[in-house]
Design a protein around this motif. Structure first.
Motif, short mmCIF file in Angstrom:
data_model
loop_
_atom_site.label_atom_id
_atom_site.label_comp_id
_atom_site.label_asym_id
_atom_site.label_seq_id
_atom_site.Cartn_x
_atom_site.Cartn_y
_atom_site.Cartn_z
N ARG A 16 4.74 2.10 6.23
CA ARG A 16 3.16 2.51 5.88
C ARG A 16 2.72 3.90 6.43
NH1 ARG A 16 -0.05 -1.58 3.36
NH2 ARG A 16 1.03 -3.71 4.06
N MET A 17 3.80 4.95 6.45
CA MET A 17 3.68 6.09 7.15
C MET A 17 3.66 7.36 6.01
SD MET A 17 5.44 5.68 10.65
CE MET A 17 4.80 7.13 11.74
N MET A 18 3.64 7.00 4.83
CA MET A 18 3.82 7.83 3.80
C MET A 18 2.49 8.17 3.31
SD MET A 18 6.04 7.21 0.21
CE MET A 18 7.44 7.30 1.11
N PRO A 19 2.21 9.38 3.04
CA PRO A 19 0.90 9.85 2.55
C PRO A 19 0.58 9.52 1.11
CG PRO A 19 2.03 11.77 3.37
CD PRO A 19 2.98 10.77 3.36
N GLN A 20 -0.53 9.24 0.76
CA GLN A 20 -0.63 8.52 -0.53
C GLN A 20 -0.27 9.20 -1.95
OE1 GLN A 20 -2.08 5.25 -0.58
NE2 GLN A 20 -1.98 5.34 -2.70
N GLU A 21 -0.42 10.49 -1.78
CA GLU A 21 0.35 11.17 -2.89
C GLU A 21 1.78 10.88 -3.17
OE1 GLU A 21 -1.55 12.41 -0.57
OE2 GLU A 21 -0.39 14.17 0.38
N ARG A 22 2.55 10.75 -2.23
CA ARG A 22 3.61 10.84 -2.06
C ARG A 22 4.19 9.32 -2.32
NH1 ARG A 22 7.82 13.91 -1.57
NH2 ARG A 22 9.92 13.52 -0.60
N ARG A 23 3.33 8.34 -2.23
CA ARG A 23 3.61 7.01 -2.55
C ARG A 23 3.50 6.63 -3.94
NH1 ARG A 23 2.60 2.86 1.61
NH2 ARG A 23 2.17 1.57 0.30
N ALA A 24 2.89 7.47 -4.72
CA ALA A 24 2.64 7.48 -5.99
C ALA A 24 4.11 7.86 -6.62
CB ALA A 24 1.53 8.14 -6.61
N ASP A 25 4.40 9.02 -6.08
CA ASP A 25 5.78 9.63 -6.56
C ASP A 25 6.97 8.49 -6.40
OD1 ASP A 25 4.90 12.93 -5.87
OD2 ASP A 25 4.45 11.56 -7.55
N PHE A 26 7.03 7.85 -5.06
CA PHE A 26 7.85 7.12 -4.74
C PHE A 26 7.86 5.69 -5.44
CE2 PHE A 26 10.87 5.42 -1.63
CZ PHE A 26 10.63 3.84 -1.54
N SER A 27 6.73 5.07 -5.72
CA SER A 27 6.64 4.03 -6.33
C SER A 27 7.14 4.09 -8.04
CB SER A 27 5.41 3.40 -6.46
OG SER A 27 4.89 2.89 -5.33
N ALA A 28 6.76 5.50 -8.62
CA ALA A 28 7.06 5.66 -9.75
C ALA A 28 8.52 5.84 -10.04
CB ALA A 28 6.50 7.08 -10.32
N HIS A 29 9.19 6.37 -9.12
CA HIS A 29 10.66 6.83 -8.85
C HIS A 29 11.35 5.44 -8.77
CE1 HIS A 29 14.72 8.79 -8.48
NE2 HIS A 29 14.90 7.64 -7.51
N LEU A 30 11.04 4.39 -8.02
CA LEU A 30 11.55 3.25 -8.20
C LEU A 30 11.46 2.44 -9.46
CD1 LEU A 30 12.26 3.74 -5.04
CD2 LEU A 30 11.08 1.33 -4.47
N HIS A 31 10.16 2.42 -9.88
CA HIS A 31 9.91 1.94 -11.26
C HIS A 31 10.95 2.42 -12.17
CE1 HIS A 31 7.72 -0.43 -14.01
NE2 HIS A 31 7.68 0.46 -14.67
N ALA A 32 11.14 3.57 -12.18
CA ALA A 32 11.94 4.40 -13.32
C ALA A 32 13.60 4.27 -12.88
CB ALA A 32 11.54 5.83 -13.40
N CYS A 33 14.00 4.10 -11.63
CA CYS A 33 15.36 4.08 -11.47
C CYS A 33 16.03 2.60 -10.72
CB CYS A 33 15.65 5.22 -10.26
SG CYS A 33 17.36 5.44 -9.77
N PRO A 34 16.83 1.96 -11.99
CA PRO A 34 17.19 0.96 -11.14
C PRO A 34 17.92 0.89 -9.96
CG PRO A 34 18.22 1.33 -13.39
CD PRO A 34 16.99 2.37 -12.93
N HIS A 35 18.60 1.72 -10.00
CA HIS A 35 19.53 1.79 -8.74
C HIS A 35 18.84 1.89 -7.37
CE1 HIS A 35 23.07 2.29 -11.07
NE2 HIS A 35 22.47 3.12 -11.89
#
Lengths: 171, 213
Positions: A16-35
């Motif tokens: 939980r040390m990731m800035p909020q704006e980066r969390r959105a990018d991170f979550s979006a990437h995981l949602h889009a990338c099955p690997h």
């Protein structure tokens, strides 16, 4: 965010040390990338032990260290196949919050007292986003003095265990 | 910037005596000073032991063993390195000893899940990353299953995995602590990572298969 960046951020996200704006990018990437999504879920099975703050429960440790409980500085696993080490600096992205956390960290540092050495975590036990270690990027979470010059030495960076323990750990 | 300020100021609380002072007292015959030293590091020692073992009693015993070894070997301590780093090497080796003593064959990680562990793997398979992180903080079975996963590794591999992942030590640092060559550390680290991924993948894949049925 690409796959390499996302996988380097697993630990930051877990802690939980990731800035909020980066969390959105991170979550979006995981949602889009099955690997990467799959890799994160695999990571999540071992993360509770490897990457969580594991404090002793009351009663196990009758004498706690004064004020310094949590593993605070980010610790990142290394991708040996990549051959590089990526150390995230979450405070770089803190911006406005840096002054507040720095003040809090300094106050805590004064309250606790002694310089950080040895087997101690960064003082950011109260605030994981504050990095107060005096050590180089090569230093570890526990505040070991590792100077760049020492890395060139042929001597082991760390002192060997006491002589009577040597036989236990024949390579 | 703050760290540079801290080193320059080197503000100390008058109540906190430096490690070197306590060590000198112990070596001069005042063994009671070691109690203060142990108290100072007990939390960190136990935390490191907890990375290896889930059992609280085991953690306490290993921490105690570590302090006993540190006390017995204190005369060999050299001030060039921080006492904490020296103590950590002892703790790591105590835990390594115990891992080797308890060396078990890799268990079948798919079978014999408890009901909470079963639910936890289902959540890991199906929830969002945020939900997984939040749930892991509240669920003991998340830690239990993680320990079981680590139990599937050989002691050598497990030592390297934990020292690398939790303590963020370099290859040379780990080699120094364990008395290994750097090549051995690298090989073990790579092997440990591969095995962990393989075993975790098996667990999640098995859970998905059962969910489909």
């Amino acid at each position: 965010m690409n796959c390499f960046e996302a996988r380097q951020e697993f630990v930051t996200f877990w802690r939980r040390m990731m800035p909020q704006e980066r969390r959105a990018d991170f979550s979006a990437h995981l949602h889009a990338c099955p690997h990467c999504d799959r890799s994160f879920r695999v990571f999540a099975l071992s993360a509770p032990v490897l990457h969580s703050d594991a404090e002793p429960e009351p009663g196990v440790s009758p004498a706690r260290m004064s004020g310094l409980h949590s593993v605070a500085a980010p610790a990142f696993g290394r991708d040996l196949s990549a051959g590089t080490r990526v150390v995230a600096r979450p405070w770089r992205a803190m911006g406005v919050a840096f002054a507040m956390t720095a003040a809090a960290g300094l106050a805590l540092f004064v309250a606790v007292g002694s310089p950080r050495e040895g087997f101690e975590d960064a003082i950011a036990g109260e605030d994981p986003n504050v990095e107060l270690t005096v050590y180089t990027p090569a230093a570890n979470l526990l505040g070991q003095d590792i100077l760049p010059e020492a890395n060139n030495s042929q001597e082991p960076l760390l002192q060997e265990p006491p002589a009577d323990l040597q036989n236990d750990f024949a390579g | 910037m703050l760290s540079a300020l801290a080193t320059k100021l080197r503000i100390r609380s008058p109540a906190v005596r430096p490690d070197e002072e306590l060590i000198a007292e112990v070596l001069s015959g005042r063994a009671a000073a070691f109690a203060e030293l142990a108290s100072r590091y007990r939390g960190k020692v136990e935390r490191l032991c907890q990375r290896f073992f889930a059992d609280r009693e085991m953690v306490r015993d290993l921490a105690q063993e570590s302090f006993i070894r540190a006390f017995a070997g204190l005369s060999t301590y050299r001030a060039e390195m921080p006492f904490g780093g020296w103590l950590r090497a002892i703790v790591a080796n105590v835990c390594y000893d115990e891992l080797r003593r308890r060396q078990r064959r890799p268990e079948d990680l798919v079978a014999d899940f408890s009901a909470p562990e079963y639910t936890w793997t289902q959540l890991v398979n199906e929830a969002t990353p945020e939900q997984i992180v939040e749930a892991a903080e509240q669920r003991q079975e998340a830690h239990d299953l993680a320990h079981r996963l680590l139990d599937s590794l050989r002691p050598d591999d497990r030592m390297v995995m934990i020292l690398k992942e939790t303590e963020d030590l370099s290859v040379s640092e780990i080699a120094g602590i364990l008395g290994w060559s750097e090549a051995k550390v690298k090989i073990r680290a790579f092997r440990a990572r591969q095995l962990m991924r393989k075993h975790a993948d098996r667990i999640l894949a098995a859970r998905r298969r059962r969910a489909v049925r």
